[in-house]
Design an enzyme around this catalytic site. Structure first.
Site, mmCIF file in Angstrom:
data_model
loop_
_atom_site.group_PDB
_atom_site.id
_atom_site.type_symbol
_atom_site.label_atom_id
_atom_site.label_comp_id
_atom_site.label_asym_id
_atom_site.label_seq_id
_atom_site.Cartn_x
_atom_site.Cartn_y
_atom_site.Cartn_z
ATOM 1 C CE LYS A 61 -7.674 1.484 3.026
ATOM 2 N NZ LYS A 61 -6.504 1.999 3.798
ATOM 3 C CB CYS A 72 -4.748 -1.611 4.101
ATOM 4 S SG CYS A 72 -3.876 -1.635 5.698
ATOM 5 C CD GLU A 130 -2.716 1.187 2.554
ATOM 6 O OE1 GLU A 130 -3.770 1.855 2.532
ATOM 7 O OE2 GLU A 130 -2.358 0.514 3.543
#
Length: 254
Positions: free
Chosen positions: A107, A141, A42
């Protein structure tokens, strides 16, 4: 069915230094091995940072670098980048095929604990696509903590999550990666970073690849995690234990 070979680079990311991080990645790149997919963590070019005006890729510099790496080495390359688009900022996972085709996922679940939601805009769709006859779902994540969003209603074969998940909460990361593999009857490849960042957080070696039964299939050596995914084995496992057929019907409002 062709097996899928993946290598992930878990490394120390220098804080807000794109040029130096590109050099580090190219130095650590596994020249002796040619995987189908090469993954980076990330925000691999800057570290997980909220200084969006300073770090965000607004002119395609990072994406173009990924494209060059993919083309030069004839493999897909993927990783997450801070991006500015239409005056908004996104934590974007780029997956670039060796022919230059770009898949991207923004994300969805922003880490409010670190105030990510105050600087970045959430994605508006789940991204599943086909590459080398494998259906792949992309995540970043914190998405890992939300099983409904991950639920395998698309019959994807591989869930990839690239992360900056600190050591203080690493047991949650390890457990959730395995849980996503078991409940979705898929391979899960989770790539984490190493070292320390500008937020004084520490990251330890904790990248994994899990099979659909929860078995670890990844091998870590130095800064790299290697995994070879067997599609025939996955299909046989799903046919023997067709648990996905008994799942609940639902829809997600994005």
């Amino acid at each position: 069915m062709k097996n899928l070979k993946i290598i992930g680079l878990q490394h120390q990311i220098l804080w807000k230094n794109k040029v130096k991080n590109f050099e580090i990645i190219e130095h650590l790149f596994p020249l002796e091995i040619k995987p189908d997919i090469f993954l980076l963590p990330e925000m691999f070019s800057t570290g997980f940072c909220m200084d969006v005006d300073e770090i965000a890729d607004a002119d395609g510099e990072v994406l173009n670098w990924i494209k060059r790496l993919a083309l030069k080495n004839e493999m897909a390359v993927g990783g997450s980048v801070a991006v500015k688009e239409n005056d908004q900022f996104y934590n974007r996972f780029y997956f670039v095929e060796k022919n230059g085709t770009v898949h991207q996922y923004d994300k969805r679940h922003l880490f409010s604990y670190a105030k990510e939601d105050e600087f970045y805009s959430p994605g508006t769709e789940r991204v599943v696509f086909e590459y080398l006859s494998w259906k792949i779902c992309l995540q970043v994540c914190y998405d890992l903590r939300f099983p409904v969003f991950s639920r395998n209603t698309d019959h994807y074969d591989l869930l990839i999550n690239v992360a900056s998940w600190p050591s203080a909460r690493v047991e949650a990361w390890n457990t959730l990666l395995k849980a996503r593999a078991i409940e979705n009857q898929c391979y899960v490849f989770g790539l984490n970073r190493l070292g320390d960042d500008g937020n004084k957080l520490h990251y330890e070696s904790s990248s994994h690849c899990f099979f659909a039964d929860g078995a670890e299939t990844g091998i870590i050596k130095d800064h790299l995690i290697y995994a070879e995914l067997d599609k025939d084995m996955l299909t046989a496992f799903r046919n023997k234990f067709p648990f996905l057929n008994d799942g609940d019907s639902f829809s997600i409002n994005l």
